[in-house]
Design an enzyme around this catalytic site. Structure first.
Site, mmCIF file in Angstrom:
data_model
loop_
_atom_site.group_PDB
_atom_site.id
_atom_site.type_symbol
_atom_site.label_atom_id
_atom_site.label_comp_id
_atom_site.label_asym_id
_atom_site.label_seq_id
_atom_site.Cartn_x
_atom_site.Cartn_y
_atom_site.Cartn_z
ATOM 1 C CB ILE A 1 68.453 -31.109 -7.834
ATOM 2 C CG1 ILE A 1 68.217 -31.685 -9.235
ATOM 3 C CG2 ILE A 1 69.926 -31.164 -7.433
ATOM 4 C CD1 ILE A 1 68.570 -30.745 -10.355
ATOM 5 C CB CYS A 2 68.062 -31.499 -2.156
ATOM 6 S SG CYS A 2 68.026 -33.186 -1.541
ATOM 7 N NE ARG A 3 73.943 -32.206 2.523
ATOM 8 C CZ ARG A 3 74.617 -33.239 3.020
ATOM 9 N NH1 ARG A 3 75.847 -33.482 2.631
ATOM 10 N NH2 ARG A 3 74.062 -34.036 3.913
#
Length: 101
Positions: A65-67
């Site tokens: 997960i990231c932005r």
């Protein structure tokens, strides 16, 4: 090059609500996760992934997960090339509508 498996934020939310035990890794920077991350996710910055390979088990699948899903996609590619099972949350935290901690 093998395609990277993906999951949408909505699909991930459903799995978590159903009580599935998932291995989630948030690869954003400290100041980003301070604004909230998915409950149960482990925070390992993208730049720290190569030094933390011993954390990952090749028998488990990890959701990254990231932005926006660009960095997590890079991490997935890197780890998949090393033989790990990975899944990228497309849309990233920008599209996450579940709770955060």
């Amino acid at each position: 090059m093998e395609e990277i498996k993906t999951i949408t934020p909505a699909e991930l939310k459903k799995k978590l609500e159903a009580g599935e035990k998932l291995e989630m890794v948030d690869v954003r920077e400290d100041h980003e996760v301070a604004m909230g991350m998915i409950p149960g996710a482990k925070h390992i910055r993208m730049s720290d992934i190569p030094d933390n390979l011993d954390y990952f088990d090749k028998d488990k699948e990890y959701i990254f997960i990231c932005r926006s899903s660009a960095r997590s996609g890079n991490v997935c590619q890197y780890l998949q090339d090393k033989g790990y099972k990975v899944c990228n949350m497309v849309g990233g935290m920008l599209e996450w509508e579940g709770e955060t901690v």
